[in-house]
Design a protein around this motif. Structure first.
Motif, PDB file in Angstrom:
ATOM      1  N   ALA A   1       0.942  -1.291   0.093  1.00  0.00           N
ATOM      2  CA  ALA A   1       0.082  -0.201   0.123  1.00  0.00           C
ATOM      3  C   ALA A   1       0.930   1.152   0.100  1.00  0.00           C
ATOM      4  CB  ALA A   1      -0.765   0.262   1.067  1.00  0.00           C
ATOM      5  N   TYR A   2       0.166   2.309  -0.551  1.00  0.00           N
ATOM      6  CA  TYR A   2       0.812   3.540  -0.670  1.00  0.00           C
ATOM      7  C   TYR A   2       0.185   4.668   0.445  1.00  0.00           C
ATOM      8  CZ  TYR A   2       1.778   8.144  -2.636  1.00  0.00           C
ATOM      9  OH  TYR A   2       2.060   9.491  -2.847  1.00  0.00           O
ATOM     10  N   ALA A   3       0.746   5.581   0.759  1.00  0.00           N
ATOM     11  CA  ALA A   3      -0.039   6.636   1.359  1.00  0.00           C
ATOM     12  C   ALA A   3       1.102   7.919   1.595  1.00  0.00           C
ATOM     13  CB  ALA A   3      -0.363   6.122   2.921  1.00  0.00           C
ATOM     14  N   THR A   4       0.327   9.171   1.817  1.00  0.00           N
ATOM     15  CA  THR A   4       1.056  10.179   1.789  1.00  0.00           C
ATOM     16  C   THR A   4       1.127  10.829   3.230  1.00  0.00           C
ATOM     17  OG1 THR A   4      -0.558  11.718   1.137  1.00  0.00           O
ATOM     18  CG2 THR A   4       0.909  11.014  -0.503  1.00  0.00           C
ATOM     19  N   PHE A   5       1.653  11.718   3.584  1.00  0.00           N
ATOM     20  CA  PHE A   5       1.927  12.481   4.876  1.00  0.00           C
ATOM     21  C   PHE A   5       2.713  13.569   4.701  1.00  0.00           C
ATOM     22  CE2 PHE A   5       5.728  10.073   5.337  1.00  0.00           C
ATOM     23  CZ  PHE A   5       6.412  10.532   6.270  1.00  0.00           C
ATOM     24  N   ASP A   6       2.275  14.700   5.528  1.00  0.00           N
ATOM     25  CA  ASP A   6       3.095  15.864   5.341  1.00  0.00           C
ATOM     26  C   ASP A   6       4.241  16.040   6.605  1.00  0.00           C
ATOM     27  OD1 ASP A   6       0.046  17.588   4.711  1.00  0.00           O
ATOM     28  OD2 ASP A   6       1.512  17.064   3.525  1.00  0.00           O
ATOM     29  N   ALA A   7       5.088  16.826   6.494  1.00  0.00           N
ATOM     30  CA  ALA A   7       6.223  16.805   7.745  1.00  0.00           C
ATOM     31  C   ALA A   7       5.608  17.139   8.999  1.00  0.00           C
ATOM     32  CB  ALA A   7       7.180  17.726   7.214  1.00  0.00           C
ATOM     33  N   GLY A   8       4.615  17.694   9.082  1.00  0.00           N
ATOM     34  CA  GLY A   8       3.994  17.974  10.343  1.00  0.00           C
ATOM     35  C   GLY A   8       2.997  17.133  10.840  1.00  0.00           C
ATOM     36  N   ALA A   9       2.750  15.979  10.103  1.00  0.00           N
ATOM     37  CA  ALA A   9       1.612  15.161  10.459  1.00  0.00           C
ATOM     38  C   ALA A   9       2.303  13.846  10.768  1.00  0.00           C
ATOM     39  CB  ALA A   9       0.705  14.862   8.953  1.00  0.00           C
ATOM     40  N   SER A  10       2.843  13.887  12.062  1.00  0.00           N
ATOM     41  CA  SER A  10       3.354  12.742  12.555  1.00  0.00           C
ATOM     42  C   SER A  10       2.456  11.658  13.102  1.00  0.00           C
ATOM     43  CB  SER A  10       4.284  13.354  13.737  1.00  0.00           C
ATOM     44  OG  SER A  10       3.659  14.060  14.761  1.00  0.00           O
ATOM     45  N   GLN A  11       1.274  12.331  13.524  1.00  0.00           N
ATOM     46  CA  GLN A  11       0.187  11.526  14.027  1.00  0.00           C
ATOM     47  C   GLN A  11      -0.273  10.441  12.936  1.00  0.00           C
ATOM     48  OE1 GLN A  11      -2.501  14.363  15.500  1.00  0.00           O
ATOM     49  NE2 GLN A  11      -2.043  13.807  17.800  1.00  0.00           N
ATOM     50  N   ARG A  12      -0.527  10.961  11.742  1.00  0.00           N
ATOM     51  CA  ARG A  12      -0.759  10.431  10.564  1.00  0.00           C
ATOM     52  C   ARG A  12       0.219   9.114  10.298  1.00  0.00           C
ATOM     53  NH1 ARG A  12      -4.000   9.394   6.050  1.00  0.00           N
ATOM     54  NH2 ARG A  12      -3.040   8.983   3.937  1.00  0.00           N
ATOM     55  N   LEU A  13       1.488   9.694  10.382  1.00  0.00           N
ATOM     56  CA  LEU A  13       2.728   8.448  10.007  1.00  0.00           C
ATOM     57  C   LEU A  13       2.475   7.466  11.030  1.00  0.00           C
ATOM     58  CD1 LEU A  13       4.835   7.626   8.237  1.00  0.00           C
ATOM     59  CD2 LEU A  13       6.466   8.958   9.469  1.00  0.00           C
ATOM     60  N   GLU A  14       2.322   8.058  12.559  1.00  0.00           N
ATOM     61  CA  GLU A  14       2.162   7.112  13.396  1.00  0.00           C
ATOM     62  C   GLU A  14       1.167   6.142  13.334  1.00  0.00           C
ATOM     63  OE1 GLU A  14       1.287   6.948  18.438  1.00  0.00           O
ATOM     64  OE2 GLU A  14       1.702   8.798  17.305  1.00  0.00           O
ATOM     65  N   ALA A  15      -0.106   6.287  12.882  1.00  0.00           N
ATOM     66  CA  ALA A  15      -1.225   5.575  12.616  1.00  0.00           C
ATOM     67  C   ALA A  15      -0.946   4.822  11.471  1.00  0.00           C
ATOM     68  CB  ALA A  15      -2.382   6.509  12.276  1.00  0.00           C
ATOM     69  N   LEU A  16      -0.212   5.112  10.447  1.00  0.00           N
ATOM     70  CA  LEU A  16       0.191   4.078   9.275  1.00  0.00           C
ATOM     71  C   LEU A  16       1.022   3.322   9.746  1.00  0.00           C
ATOM     72  CD1 LEU A  16       0.393   6.786   6.541  1.00  0.00           C
ATOM     73  CD2 LEU A  16      -1.119   4.989   6.562  1.00  0.00           C
ATOM     74  N   LEU A  17       2.083   3.455  10.640  1.00  0.00           N
ATOM     75  CA  LEU A  17       2.966   2.556  10.953  1.00  0.00           C
ATOM     76  C   LEU A  17       2.641   1.517  11.982  1.00  0.00           C
ATOM     77  CD1 LEU A  17       6.120   4.948  11.398  1.00  0.00           C
ATOM     78  CD2 LEU A  17       5.707   3.154   9.660  1.00  0.00           C
TER      79      LEU A  17
END
Length: 103
Positions: free
Chosen positions: A54-70
């Motif tokens: 799967a693929y997803a994007t996140f912004d440098a300031g969106a650490s919560q989104r990256l945390e949820a993806l991981l």
């Protein structure tokens, strides 16, 4: 396999070949892109597709989104698709996004 990046400097054809081989071995790539580089996006999406990941994007300031993806990837790594589905029911959007793209 998890890849987090904002660009791709290697030749796309070589990377696609390696991704295809990895996919044949059952290795799924979860590719998370910071920013909006269009060339990188196309390559990253192709890597995810070729591996069944799967693929997803996140912004440098969106650490919560990256945390949820991981967290969703960790659930998959620990318990497979069934664990990812449970993660989707309990935590939602990030796991749903991955599930929608995985084959």
């Amino acid at each position: 396999m998890v890849f987090i990046g904002d660009a791709l400097e290697e030749p796309v054809d070589e990377i696609a070949d390696l991704a295809g081989r990895a996919g044949l071995l059952g290795v799924k790539a979860f590719v998370f892109q910071e920013g909006r580089d269009r060339a990188a996006e196309q390559a990253f999406r192709q890597i995810a597709l070729l591996t069944g990941g799967a693929y997803a994007t996140f912004d440098a300031g969106a650490s919560q989104r990256l945390e949820a993806l991981l967290s969703a990837v960790a659930a998959y790594a620990a318990g497979g698709r069934q664990a990812l589905e449970l993660e989707a029911r309990s935590r939602g959007a990030a796991a749903d996004l991955l599930l929608a793209q995985m084959r």
